[in-house]
Design an enzyme around this catalytic site. Sequence first.
Site, PDB file in Angstrom:
ATOM      1  CE1 TYR A   1       7.864   7.201  11.644  1.00  0.00           C
ATOM      2  CE2 TYR A   1       8.380   9.528  11.942  1.00  0.00           C
ATOM      3  CZ  TYR A   1       8.156   8.448  11.109  1.00  0.00           C
ATOM      4  OH  TYR A   1       8.238   8.598   9.736  1.00  0.00           O
TER       5      TYR A   1
ATOM      6  CE  LYS B   1      10.624   5.652   9.651  1.00  0.00           C
ATOM      7  NZ  LYS B   1      10.751   4.708   8.540  1.00  0.00           N
TER       8      LYS B   1
ATOM      9  NE  ARG C   1      -2.920  -0.054   3.321  1.00  0.00           N
ATOM     10  CZ  ARG C   1      -2.750   0.756   4.370  1.00  0.00           C
ATOM     11  NH1 ARG C   1      -1.791   0.526   5.238  1.00  0.00           N
ATOM     12  NH2 ARG C   1      -3.539   1.779   4.560  1.00  0.00           N
TER      13      ARG C   1
HETATM   14  N1  LIG Z   1       3.542   8.618   4.780  1.00  0.00           N
HETATM   15  C1  LIG Z   1       4.320   9.609   5.172  1.00  0.00           C
HETATM   16  O1  LIG Z   1       3.905  10.771   5.217  1.00  0.00           O
HETATM   17  C2  LIG Z   1       5.753   9.354   5.594  1.00  0.00           C
HETATM   18  C3  LIG Z   1       6.507  10.404   6.120  1.00  0.00           C
HETATM   19  C4  LIG Z   1       7.808  10.158   6.531  1.00  0.00           C
HETATM   20  C5  LIG Z   1       8.356   8.895   6.400  1.00  0.00           C
HETATM   21  N2  LIG Z   1       7.605   7.886   5.887  1.00  0.00           N
HETATM   22  C6  LIG Z   1       8.204   6.548   5.786  1.00  0.00           C
HETATM   23  O2  LIG Z   1       8.031   6.038   4.476  1.00  0.00           O
HETATM   24  C7  LIG Z   1       7.740   4.649   4.515  1.00  0.00           C
HETATM   25  C8  LIG Z   1       6.389   4.351   3.880  1.00  0.00           C
HETATM   26  O3  LIG Z   1       5.413   5.201   4.451  1.00  0.00           O
HETATM   27  P1  LIG Z   1       3.872   4.757   4.527  1.00  0.00           P
HETATM   28  O4  LIG Z   1       3.139   5.882   5.150  1.00  0.00           O
HETATM   29  O5  LIG Z   1       3.465   4.226   3.200  1.00  0.00           O
HETATM   30  O6  LIG Z   1       4.028   3.557   5.567  1.00  0.00           O
HETATM   31  P2  LIG Z   1       2.888   2.786   6.399  1.00  0.00           P
HETATM   32  O7  LIG Z   1       1.648   2.755   5.605  1.00  0.00           O
HETATM   33  O8  LIG Z   1       2.834   3.355   7.776  1.00  0.00           O
HETATM   34  O9  LIG Z   1       3.557   1.347   6.512  1.00  0.00           O
HETATM   35  C9  LIG Z   1       3.982   0.648   5.368  1.00  0.00           C
HETATM   36  C10 LIG Z   1       3.786  -0.799   5.581  1.00  0.00           C
HETATM   37  O10 LIG Z   1       4.659  -1.290   6.592  1.00  0.00           O
HETATM   38  C11 LIG Z   1       4.194  -2.567   6.897  1.00  0.00           C
HETATM   39  N3  LIG Z   1       4.618  -2.975   8.249  1.00  0.00           N
HETATM   40  C12 LIG Z   1       4.497  -2.327   9.417  1.00  0.00           C
HETATM   41  N4  LIG Z   1       5.004  -3.082  10.414  1.00  0.00           N
HETATM   42  C13 LIG Z   1       5.462  -4.219   9.839  1.00  0.00           C
HETATM   43  C14 LIG Z   1       6.094  -5.386  10.329  1.00  0.00           C
HETATM   44  N5  LIG Z   1       6.370  -5.555  11.621  1.00  0.00           N
HETATM   45  N6  LIG Z   1       6.434  -6.346   9.444  1.00  0.00           N
HETATM   46  C15 LIG Z   1       6.168  -6.201   8.140  1.00  0.00           C
HETATM   47  N7  LIG Z   1       5.573  -5.131   7.608  1.00  0.00           N
HETATM   48  C16 LIG Z   1       5.216  -4.154   8.461  1.00  0.00           C
HETATM   49  C17 LIG Z   1       2.675  -2.536   6.782  1.00  0.00           C
HETATM   50  O11 LIG Z   1       2.307  -3.678   6.009  1.00  0.00           O
HETATM   51  P3  LIG Z   1       0.832  -4.337   6.086  1.00  0.00           P
HETATM   52  O12 LIG Z   1      -0.114  -3.224   5.738  1.00  0.00           O
HETATM   53  O13 LIG Z   1       0.891  -5.429   5.102  1.00  0.00           O
HETATM   54  O14 LIG Z   1       0.659  -4.820   7.519  1.00  0.00           O
HETATM   55  C18 LIG Z   1       2.415  -1.217   6.061  1.00  0.00           C
HETATM   56  O15 LIG Z   1       1.528  -1.323   4.988  1.00  0.00           O
HETATM   57  C19 LIG Z   1       7.790   4.250   6.000  1.00  0.00           C
HETATM   58  O16 LIG Z   1       9.091   3.795   6.310  1.00  0.00           O
HETATM   59  C20 LIG Z   1       7.509   5.565   6.705  1.00  0.00           C
HETATM   60  O17 LIG Z   1       8.027   5.627   8.017  1.00  0.00           O
HETATM   61  C21 LIG Z   1       6.309   8.081   5.494  1.00  0.00           C
END
Ligand SMILES: NC(=O)c1ccc[n+]([C@@H]2O[C@H](COP(=O)([O-])OP(=O)(O)OC[C@H]3O[C@@H](n4cnc5c(N)ncnc54)[C@H](OP(=O)(O)O)[C@@H]3O)[C@@H](O)[C@H]2O)c1
Length: 248
Positions: free
Chosen positions: A160, A164, A21
């Site tokens: 968090y 990071k 996702r």
């Molecule tokens: N979105 C933002 O604004 C933002 C900002 C700064 C940094 N980031 C970083 O960018 C990356 C992607 O962001 P995002 O918002 O798309 O992430 P997210 O939706 O919070 O998480 C991505 C996926 O990580 C998987 N996950 C979580 N814990 C897990 C575990 N123990 N084992 C295996 N899979 C696990 C989940 O998979 P399932 O759904 O299959 O359980 C989830 O779909 C992340 O590293 C996040 O910290 C995002």
Amino acid sequence: MTELAPKPLQGKTVLVTGGARRLGRASALALAGAGADVAITFRDSLRDAQRTVIDVSGLGVRALALACDVTDEKSVKTAVKEAVRELGGIDILVNNAANYETATFEKLTLAQWDAMFASNTRGPFLVSREALKFLRLRRGKIINMGSLGGLRPWADHAHYCSSKAALHMLTKVLAKALAPEIAVNCVAPGMIDLGEKAAANFMRRMAKQTPMQRNGTSDDIAAAVLFFARAPHFITGQILAVDGGLGL
Ligand SMILES: NC(=O)c1ccc[n+]([C@@H]2O[C@H](COP(=O)([O-])OP(=O)(O)OC[C@H]3O[C@@H](n4cnc5c(N)ncnc54)[C@H](OP(=O)(O)O)[C@@H]3O)[C@@H](O)[C@H]2O)c1
């Protein structure tokens, strides 16, 4: 006759953790669009993972989804082995899976702290270590997904932000430890608007504070992942903030 678009990652194989996702899916699609075969991992999002595999395959590359809990050593070993068995190797590992949570420091529990580090820091360590021998064989790359929160302190996100910041340091340590075979870099997203209704007001406020006058999109992040995926090996150990200038 129209010329075929160049596919700079043709023949390469990518493993994207948490790629079912949101940003992981966007990265998987961008890498596939550049010609890479893609394995994604998922934990709970089986349906999303199936949909992403169909969409990635639609770009004319091989795709598969593997169940994996990145906090669990055995689960990580199995998933990496399976990805290599199915796709023949790993050229690029994208450590994307993570968790995010808001908690005031006084109320932060030990369990919350440990769970955050387990997914956001131990996870990338475990997956990188398991993928190492395959990445070495291909002179590969690791791309970690960090965060602006690992560069700037956010008061209600001690666990968090710390997890990071540790991942950013792991990026630099691995860049040194795994050179010259493997390049290791990190994309640090800022405020990314993924269209969540509950976050709409917050997102509007953040856009106003951002020099570029908008929040980021999944395409902005996927473009940064693609940049590192295509970059020369001489670029290593870098943390690239993708934040429209918000962290300046
Ligand atoms: N979105 C933002 O604004 C933002 C900002 C700064 C940094 N980031 C970083 O960018 C990356 C992607 O962001 P995002 O918002 O798309 O992430 P997210 O939706 O919070 O998480 C991505 C996926 O990580 C998987 N996950 C979580 N814990 C897990 C575990 N123990 N084992 C295996 N899979 C696990 C989940 O998979 P399932 O759904 O299959 O359980 C989830 O779909 C992340 O590293 C996040 O910290 C995002």
